[in-house]
Design a protein around this motif. Structure first.
Motif, PDB file in Angstrom:
ATOM      1  N   ILE A  12      18.397 -20.241  16.287  1.00 46.11           N
ATOM      2  CA  ILE A  12      18.989 -21.402  17.138  1.00 46.11           C
ATOM      3  C   ILE A  12      19.469 -22.563  16.261  1.00 46.11           C
ATOM      4  O   ILE A  12      20.280 -23.266  16.650  1.00 46.11           O
ATOM      5  N   SER A  13      18.640 -22.534  15.108  1.00 44.04           N
ATOM      6  CA  SER A  13      19.153 -23.662  14.202  1.00 44.04           C
ATOM      7  C   SER A  13      20.764 -23.283  13.900  1.00 44.04           C
ATOM      8  O   SER A  13      21.577 -24.190  13.605  1.00 44.04           O
ATOM      9  N   ALA A  14      20.765 -22.031  13.333  1.00 44.45           N
ATOM     10  CA  ALA A  14      22.241 -21.833  13.014  1.00 44.45           C
ATOM     11  C   ALA A  14      23.206 -21.729  13.951  1.00 44.45           C
ATOM     12  O   ALA A  14      24.309 -22.020  13.630  1.00 44.45           O
ATOM     13  N   VAL A  15      22.851 -21.239  15.091  1.00 46.77           N
ATOM     14  CA  VAL A  15      23.592 -21.528  16.265  1.00 46.77           C
ATOM     15  C   VAL A  15      23.980 -22.816  16.600  1.00 46.77           C
ATOM     16  O   VAL A  15      25.464 -23.010  16.732  1.00 46.77           O
ATOM     17  N   LEU A  16      23.033 -23.726  16.600  1.00 43.68           N
ATOM     18  CA  LEU A  16      23.523 -25.370  16.919  1.00 43.68           C
ATOM     19  C   LEU A  16      24.299 -25.890  15.630  1.00 43.68           C
ATOM     20  O   LEU A  16      25.297 -26.494  15.998  1.00 43.68           O
ATOM     21  N   MET A  17      24.119 -25.341  14.526  1.00 42.23           N
ATOM     22  CA  MET A  17      25.342 -25.902  13.715  1.00 42.23           C
ATOM     23  C   MET A  17      26.592 -25.401  13.534  1.00 42.23           C
ATOM     24  O   MET A  17      27.381 -26.135  13.363  1.00 42.23           O
ATOM     25  N   GLY A 227      27.063 -22.937   4.196  1.00 41.27           N
ATOM     26  CA  GLY A 227      25.657 -23.130   3.528  1.00 41.27           C
ATOM     27  C   GLY A 227      24.436 -22.784   4.413  1.00 41.27           C
ATOM     28  O   GLY A 227      24.135 -21.782   4.438  1.00 41.27           O
ATOM     29  N   ILE A 228      23.942 -24.023   4.940  1.00 38.48           N
ATOM     30  CA  ILE A 228      22.715 -23.986   5.621  1.00 38.48           C
ATOM     31  C   ILE A 228      22.796 -23.004   6.824  1.00 38.48           C
ATOM     32  O   ILE A 228      21.774 -22.219   6.760  1.00 38.48           O
ATOM     33  N   ALA A 229      23.599 -23.185   7.511  1.00 41.43           N
ATOM     34  CA  ALA A 229      23.668 -22.066   8.683  1.00 41.43           C
ATOM     35  C   ALA A 229      23.606 -20.721   8.428  1.00 41.43           C
ATOM     36  O   ALA A 229      23.009 -19.923   8.919  1.00 41.43           O
ATOM     37  N   PHE A 230      24.256 -20.251   7.060  1.00 47.28           N
ATOM     38  CA  PHE A 230      24.252 -19.017   6.743  1.00 47.28           C
ATOM     39  C   PHE A 230      22.814 -18.546   6.325  1.00 47.28           C
ATOM     40  O   PHE A 230      22.388 -17.206   6.418  1.00 47.28           O
ATOM     41  N   VAL A 231      22.137 -19.599   5.634  1.00 47.72           N
ATOM     42  CA  VAL A 231      20.747 -19.244   5.049  1.00 47.72           C
ATOM     43  C   VAL A 231      19.896 -19.039   6.321  1.00 47.72           C
ATOM     44  O   VAL A 231      19.095 -18.086   6.352  1.00 47.72           O
ATOM     45  N   CYS A 232      20.065 -20.019   7.214  1.00 48.43           N
ATOM     46  CA  CYS A 232      19.223 -19.772   8.393  1.00 48.43           C
ATOM     47  C   CYS A 232      19.456 -18.542   9.252  1.00 48.43           C
ATOM     48  O   CYS A 232      18.459 -17.906   9.732  1.00 48.43           O
ATOM     49  N   TRP A 233      20.557 -18.162   9.283  1.00 48.95           N
ATOM     50  CA  TRP A 233      21.009 -16.713   9.897  1.00 48.95           C
ATOM     51  C   TRP A 233      20.329 -15.668   9.024  1.00 48.95           C
ATOM     52  O   TRP A 233      19.651 -14.763   9.918  1.00 48.95           O
ATOM     53  N   VAL A 234      20.426 -15.511   7.940  1.00 50.78           N
ATOM     54  CA  VAL A 234      19.842 -14.531   6.980  1.00 50.78           C
ATOM     55  C   VAL A 234      18.240 -14.616   7.185  1.00 50.78           C
ATOM     56  O   VAL A 234      17.769 -13.446   7.443  1.00 50.78           O
ATOM     57  N   ASN A 248      22.348 -11.881  19.933  1.00 53.77           N
ATOM     58  CA  ASN A 248      22.939 -12.509  21.190  1.00 53.77           C
ATOM     59  C   ASN A 248      22.906 -13.918  21.345  1.00 53.77           C
ATOM     60  O   ASN A 248      23.429 -14.262  22.081  1.00 53.77           O
ATOM     61  N   LEU A 249      22.008 -14.801  20.389  1.00 55.71           N
ATOM     62  CA  LEU A 249      21.968 -15.962  20.413  1.00 55.71           C
ATOM     63  C   LEU A 249      23.510 -16.924  20.091  1.00 55.71           C
ATOM     64  O   LEU A 249      23.890 -17.721  20.654  1.00 55.71           O
ATOM     65  N   ILE A 250      24.073 -15.831  19.263  1.00 52.44           N
ATOM     66  CA  ILE A 250      25.626 -16.409  18.815  1.00 52.44           C
ATOM     67  C   ILE A 250      26.453 -16.560  19.998  1.00 52.44           C
ATOM     68  O   ILE A 250      27.468 -17.383  19.845  1.00 52.44           O
ATOM     69  N   PHE A 251      26.209 -16.013  21.165  1.00 57.58           N
ATOM     70  CA  PHE A 251      27.117 -16.142  22.263  1.00 57.58           C
ATOM     71  C   PHE A 251      26.891 -17.627  22.864  1.00 57.58           C
ATOM     72  O   PHE A 251      27.660 -17.858  23.836  1.00 57.58           O
ATOM     73  N   ILE A 252      25.823 -18.176  22.802  1.00 57.53           N
ATOM     74  CA  ILE A 252      25.705 -19.710  23.161  1.00 57.53           C
ATOM     75  C   ILE A 252      26.670 -20.647  22.539  1.00 57.53           C
ATOM     76  O   ILE A 252      27.128 -21.814  22.926  1.00 57.53           O
ATOM     77  N   SER A 253      26.798 -20.111  21.158  1.00 57.27           N
ATOM     78  CA  SER A 253      27.528 -20.990  20.453  1.00 57.27           C
ATOM     79  C   SER A 253      29.287 -21.596  20.864  1.00 57.27           C
ATOM     80  O   SER A 253      29.364 -22.890  20.764  1.00 57.27           O
ATOM     81  N   PRO A 254      29.907 -20.531  21.213  1.00 56.93           N
ATOM     82  CA  PRO A 254      31.137 -21.226  21.596  1.00 56.93           C
ATOM     83  C   PRO A 254      31.300 -22.202  22.875  1.00 56.93           C
ATOM     84  O   PRO A 254      32.179 -23.067  22.865  1.00 56.93           O
ATOM     85  N   PHE A 255      30.208 -22.101  23.755  1.00 55.33           N
ATOM     86  CA  PHE A 255      30.157 -22.943  25.080  1.00 55.33           C
ATOM     87  C   PHE A 255      29.599 -24.336  24.636  1.00 55.33           C
ATOM     88  O   PHE A 255      30.312 -25.332  25.153  1.00 55.33           O
ATOM     89  N   LEU A 256      28.713 -24.234  23.610  1.00 56.67           N
ATOM     90  CA  LEU A 256      28.281 -25.475  23.091  1.00 56.67           C
ATOM     91  C   LEU A 256      29.415 -26.193  22.402  1.00 56.67           C
ATOM     92  O   LEU A 256      29.576 -27.348  22.513  1.00 56.67           O
ATOM     93  N   SER A 257      30.015 -25.441  21.536  1.00 57.93           N
ATOM     94  CA  SER A 257      31.213 -26.130  20.885  1.00 57.93           C
ATOM     95  C   SER A 257      32.205 -26.778  21.636  1.00 57.93           C
ATOM     96  O   SER A 257      32.627 -27.738  21.355  1.00 57.93           O
ATOM     97  N   LEU A 258      32.427 -26.235  22.906  1.00 62.44           N
ATOM     98  CA  LEU A 258      33.369 -26.852  23.741  1.00 62.44           C
ATOM     99  C   LEU A 258      32.989 -28.163  24.065  1.00 62.44           C
ATOM    100  O   LEU A 258      33.587 -29.129  24.313  1.00 62.44           O
ATOM    101  N   PHE A 259      31.470 -28.224  24.409  1.00 58.19           N
ATOM    102  CA  PHE A 259      30.744 -29.651  24.684  1.00 58.19           C
ATOM    103  C   PHE A 259      31.069 -30.686  23.633  1.00 58.19           C
ATOM    104  O   PHE A 259      31.708 -31.770  23.661  1.00 58.19           O
TER     105      PHE A 259
END
Length: 296
Positions: A12-17, A227-234, A248-259
């Motif tokens: 979730i941290s990676a997705v938020l970043m 950097g940090i997002a990559f490390v968190c994802w690993v 599947n968490l990654i699918f949250i990212s584009p909609f948050l990005s639009l916000f």
């Protein structure tokens, strides 16, 4: 905190970043050219990754990788970060952020296409359906929903955004031949790419002069996108006992990005962007589905 909880926390941290970086790209590009942003972000990422490996006592591992496979890491570094981010940032420079970030999410569909000739994989029916949905979604977003007019904000920007997915998919295919530590490997690739980025930046746009806002924006991109997002994802993939749930968490990212794009960049999000993004994400979900028997 058990292992799966840690996996969700890191995922979730990676997705938020990653959800914030489209906005960061666009803001930083107000003061920097695409190659200048690549340069400053790469330097930041190299410093961060070096610090992570130093803390993990794995820095000698990166040095051994560089000595053992210089040709491989020279190729990987030429693709990422040099060419990939140069092309991606140029696409962001030409397009509204909502379009560029949405088009970039088709990279997994591109990966399925490239896997056929390079990894000798076969296209399944759901892969073909995913491609049809994904690229129709691209057309909806790029034309702002006016498919009959076929008018684009920037034809070059759309082509560059799609080309960036080709580079990113190619990067992951090449990395199937690398079984080394992912963070150490990423650092070596970034170090090998730095002379190329520096030389091209000096030759084309000149080295960036100091501007606090520009450098902070580039540092943010280097820290959180590269950097940090990559490390968190690993780490998320390391701790999880179910890779699919984390992926599947990654699918949250584009909609948050639009916000974030709407709030910080004051872009009015087009209805066509939501529709096109739903089509792209639907295609990616269909692509992941393997049927009940195979899933079991």
């Amino acid at each position: 905190m058990n292992s799966q909880t840690k996996a969700y926390a890191f995922g979730i941290s990676a997705v938020l970043m990653w959800s914030t970086v489209a906005t960061a790209f666009k803001l930083a590009l107000q003061w920097l050219s695409p190659i200048q942003l690549v340069l400053l972000a790469s330097v930041t990422s190299i410093l961060l990754l070096s610090g992570v490996l130093l803390w993990q006592r794995k820095l000698p591992l990166a040095l051994s990788y560089a000595k053992q496979r210089p040709g491989f890491f020279l190729l990987v570094g030429a693709i990422n970060p040099f060419l990939y981010y140069l092309v991606l940032f140029k696409a962001y420079d030409l397009l509204p952020a909502q379009q560029a970030q949405s088009l970039n999410y088709t990279w997994a569909i591109t990966l399925a296409l490239l896997a056929v000739p390079f990894l000798k994989q076969q296209l399944r029916k759901q892969d073909l359906l995913a491609m049809a949905l994904g690229y129709f979604g691209v057309l909806v977003i790029a034309t702002r929903g006016d498919l009959l007019s076929m008018q684009f904000d920037s034809v070059l920007g759309v082509l560059l955004a799609l080309f960036s997915t080709l580079l990113w998919a190619g990067y992951w295919i090449i990395n199937t031949r690398n079984s080394g530590d992912p963070v150490a490997s990423l650092l070596v690739a970034f170090c090998f790419s730095l002379p190329m980025v520096l030389a091209y930046c000096w030759w084309s746009d000149g080295l960036p002069s100091f501007n606090a806002k520009a450098w902070l924006g580039a540092a943010y991109v280097g820290l959180f996108e590269m950097g940090i997002a990559f490390v968190c994802w690993v780490l998320a993939l390391k701790f999880t006992n179910n890779t699919a749930r984390i992926s599947n968490l990654i699918f949250i990212s584009p909609f948050l990005s639009l916000f974030f794009i709407s709030y910080f960049l004051n872009e009015v999000i087009e209805p066509a962007t939501y529709l096109g993004l739903v089509l792209i994400i639907s295609g990616l979900l269909i692509q992941q589905w393997r049927g009940k028997k195979k899933a079991t």
